[in-house]
Design an enzyme around this catalytic site. Structure first.
Site, PDB file in Angstrom:
ATOM      1  N   ASP A  13      13.732   1.689   2.356  1.00  0.00           N
ATOM      2  CA  ASP A  13      14.965   1.974   3.116  1.00  0.00           C
ATOM      3  C   ASP A  13      14.839   3.216   4.003  1.00  0.00           C
ATOM      4  O   ASP A  13      15.812   3.943   4.206  1.00  0.00           O
ATOM      5  CB  ASP A  13      16.169   2.161   2.167  1.00  0.00           C
ATOM      6  CG  ASP A  13      16.294   1.025   1.179  1.00  0.00           C
ATOM      7  OD1 ASP A  13      16.159  -0.116   1.618  1.00  0.00           O
ATOM      8  OD2 ASP A  13      16.506   1.296  -0.015  1.00  0.00           O
ATOM      9  N   LYS A  16      12.671   1.738   8.654  1.00  0.00           N
ATOM     10  CA  LYS A  16      11.480   1.217   9.331  1.00  0.00           C
ATOM     11  C   LYS A  16      11.856   0.194  10.403  1.00  0.00           C
ATOM     12  O   LYS A  16      11.176   0.069  11.400  1.00  0.00           O
ATOM     13  CB  LYS A  16      10.548   0.519   8.329  1.00  0.00           C
ATOM     14  CG  LYS A  16       9.938   1.442   7.310  1.00  0.00           C
ATOM     15  CD  LYS A  16       9.053   0.690   6.342  1.00  0.00           C
ATOM     16  CE  LYS A  16       9.783  -0.200   5.380  1.00  0.00           C
ATOM     17  NZ  LYS A  16      10.668   0.459   4.428  1.00  0.00           N
ATOM     18  N   GLY A  40      15.469  -5.342   3.560  1.00  0.00           N
ATOM     19  CA  GLY A  40      16.553  -5.498   4.517  1.00  0.00           C
ATOM     20  C   GLY A  40      16.380  -4.497   5.635  1.00  0.00           C
ATOM     21  O   GLY A  40      16.278  -3.298   5.391  1.00  0.00           O
ATOM     22  N   HIS A  41      16.254  -4.997   6.846  1.00  0.00           N
ATOM     23  CA  HIS A  41      16.098  -4.115   8.011  1.00  0.00           C
ATOM     24  C   HIS A  41      17.313  -4.274   8.909  1.00  0.00           C
ATOM     25  O   HIS A  41      17.649  -5.387   9.283  1.00  0.00           O
ATOM     26  CB  HIS A  41      14.881  -4.527   8.852  1.00  0.00           C
ATOM     27  CG  HIS A  41      13.580  -4.152   8.225  1.00  0.00           C
ATOM     28  ND1 HIS A  41      12.370  -4.639   8.678  1.00  0.00           N
ATOM     29  CD2 HIS A  41      13.297  -3.345   7.214  1.00  0.00           C
ATOM     30  CE1 HIS A  41      11.400  -4.128   7.942  1.00  0.00           C
ATOM     31  NE2 HIS A  41      11.935  -3.344   7.053  1.00  0.00           N
ATOM     32  N   GLN A 222       9.674  -2.441   1.960  1.00  0.00           N
ATOM     33  CA  GLN A 222       9.842  -1.544   0.808  1.00  0.00           C
ATOM     34  C   GLN A 222       9.136  -0.204   1.069  1.00  0.00           C
ATOM     35  O   GLN A 222       9.054   0.193   2.216  1.00  0.00           O
ATOM     36  CB  GLN A 222       9.325  -2.194  -0.488  1.00  0.00           C
ATOM     37  CG  GLN A 222      10.208  -3.302  -1.037  1.00  0.00           C
ATOM     38  CD  GLN A 222       9.950  -4.647  -0.422  1.00  0.00           C
ATOM     39  OE1 GLN A 222       8.821  -5.016  -0.191  1.00  0.00           O
ATOM     40  NE2 GLN A 222      10.986  -5.380  -0.141  1.00  0.00           N
TER      41      GLN A 222
END
Ligand code: IMP
Length: 429
Positions: A13, A16, A40-41, A222
């Site tokens: 988180d 990125k 999750g991006h 991650q």
């Protein structure tokens, strides 16, 4: 120099997604190399918000090829849903390919993820319940179904029957009803029909792009300390988020990698269970969570927040052989009169300057802090280093000196333009 790995330098988180979006626009190819839809991006581009879980953020650039690498585990329905969601926002997308070597996530993986967590009781890992661990377990047990088999109508029915027979025996151990073969086959055949045109042997494509000197960006998911081998085991994910994972998950060797950028927050967060020496279980921790809107993209869980841990970060620089750091969310800390950074650990047997491998030892370290001056004001308008307050620059300088790694980029907001490129030579060379 034209290949670049982007890796999460902490526990994930680190924002990125934004960086992959910004640098992806300069790349020819963006490849996600590990994990699945546990990641999750969030990307904000031209005022529109995109939430990616499997698809590389490079997809937003029509001339960039986006690839889901062989090191990934892919939930077909999740991927189709994500594609639909993205296409509803913009039709202007790049080409997407899926490695025929990637593994498929099935409903029994998700079910077993929850059952295994329940069985761990107090020692639960706090997984994202997306079936990621069980899918990688099957891969290691040589029971997994790869994309190439999944999209082959002549082989998939037989493979699914073999695997489901075993999985249903597992479910029986947990006193659960068996999963029905016919309906699962029907549902997954429907997904396979839609994904078949995207599935190829991507490795020669990637190798050829590297050989031709094209700009290839390897996108990690991650973070370093969630790595199965190098993270805070067993409170880790089941894949290899570290830079070495880029080789495992895409089909290139270590000498094909030119630069590695490690993305870290100006503070530290962690989701799920496991030791976190600099965690702040107080008002400051809550303040950081609210200022930084530190809630999971996938699960919505509030992230645990704490001070920047330079012992961890230095270890990360070495584990990933980082060329440079990308420090994100510096803007979030604005308004704190003082900041603490961990520069050592105290243990019952004396001070240590490294991350202990043993979980219990790590869980009991007490950080030794250095206090630094904070800063005020909205940093989001800053476009070069000189625009930042002097104490923010001193903070960044201290990070560089302690970790012996130069800061390449600083991010001061979620938008593409809220980015300060400090050392462009550390990006593509
Ligand atoms: P899993 O990957 O769902 O098996 O979860 C294992 C651990 O990794 C849990 O602590 C999760 O919270 C953590 N994790 C997995 N993906 C992410 C991510 O993208 N960001 C932060 N933590 C993650």
């Amino acid at each position: 120099m034209s290949t670049l790995v982007i890796v999460g330098a902490q526990w994930g988180d680190e924002a990125k997604g934004k960086l992959v979006d910004v640098l992806g626009s300069e790349a020819d190819m963006v490849i996600r190399y590990s994990g699945g839809n546990n990641a999750g991006h969030t990307v904000i581009a031209e005022g529109k918000e995109y939430k990616f879980q499997l698809i590389p953020a490079g997809i937003l650039h029509p001339n960039v090829a986006s690839i889901l690498g062989g090191g990934m585990v892919i939930c077909p329905s999740g991927l189709l849903e994500e594609l639909k969601r993205t296409k509803a926002i913009t039709a202007d997308l790049g080409k997407l390919y899926i490695s025929s070597a990637a593994h498929v996530v099935f409903p029994y993986h998700r079910l077993l993820d929850s059952l295994e967590e329940e069985a761990r009781g107090q020692n639960k890992i706090g997984t994202t319940s997306r079936g990621i661990g069980p899918a990688y377990e099957d891969k290691v047990a040589r029971l997994g179904i790869r994309m190439s088999e999944f999209v082959d109508p002549n082989r998939f029915p037989q493979r699914l029957r073999e695997v489901l027979d075993v999985k249903n025996k597992y479910l029986q151990l947990f006193n659960k009803e068996p999963i029905e073969y016919d309906s699962l086959l029907k549902e997954y055949t429907g997904y396979a029909d839609q994904l078949r045109p995207l599935v190829v042997d991507v490795e020669p494509m990637i190798q050829e792009a590297v050989k031709q000197g094209k700009r290839v960006l390897f996108e990690g998911a991650q973070g370093t300390f969630l790595d199965l081998d190098c993270g805070t085991y067993p409170y880790v994910t089941s894949s290899h988020p570290i830079a070495a994972g880029a080789c495992l998950g895409t089909g290139v060797g270590p000498r094909a990698i030119d630069n590695v950028l490690g993305v870290c927050k100006a503070y530290t967060t962690r989701v799920g269970s496991g030791p976190f020496p600099t965690e702040l279980n107080d008002k400051t921790g809550e303040w950081i969570r609210e200022q930084g809107r530190e809630y999971g993209t996938v699960t919505g869980r509030g992230r645990r927040c704490g001070w920047l841990d330079l012992i961890l970060l230095r270890h990360s620089c070495r584990l990933n052989s980082l060329s440079g750091l990308v420090v994100t969310r510096l803007d979030v800390l604005s308004g704190l009169p003082e900041l603490q950074v961990a520069t050592g650990y105290k243990t019952p047997s004396g001070p240590v300057q490294h991350v202990p491998n043993d979980l219990v030892e790590f869980a009991h370290v007490e950080p030794a802090y250095l206090t630094m001056e904070g800063w005020e004001g909205d940093l989001r308008g800053c476009r070069k280093m000189e625009d930042l307050p002097a104490s923010a620059r001193a903070y960044l300088k201290f990070i560089e000196e302690f970790t012996e790694t130069p800061v390449a980029i600083v991010s001061i907001g979620p938008d593409r333009k809220e980015t300060i490129v400090v050392r462009p030579e550390l990006i593509w060379g």
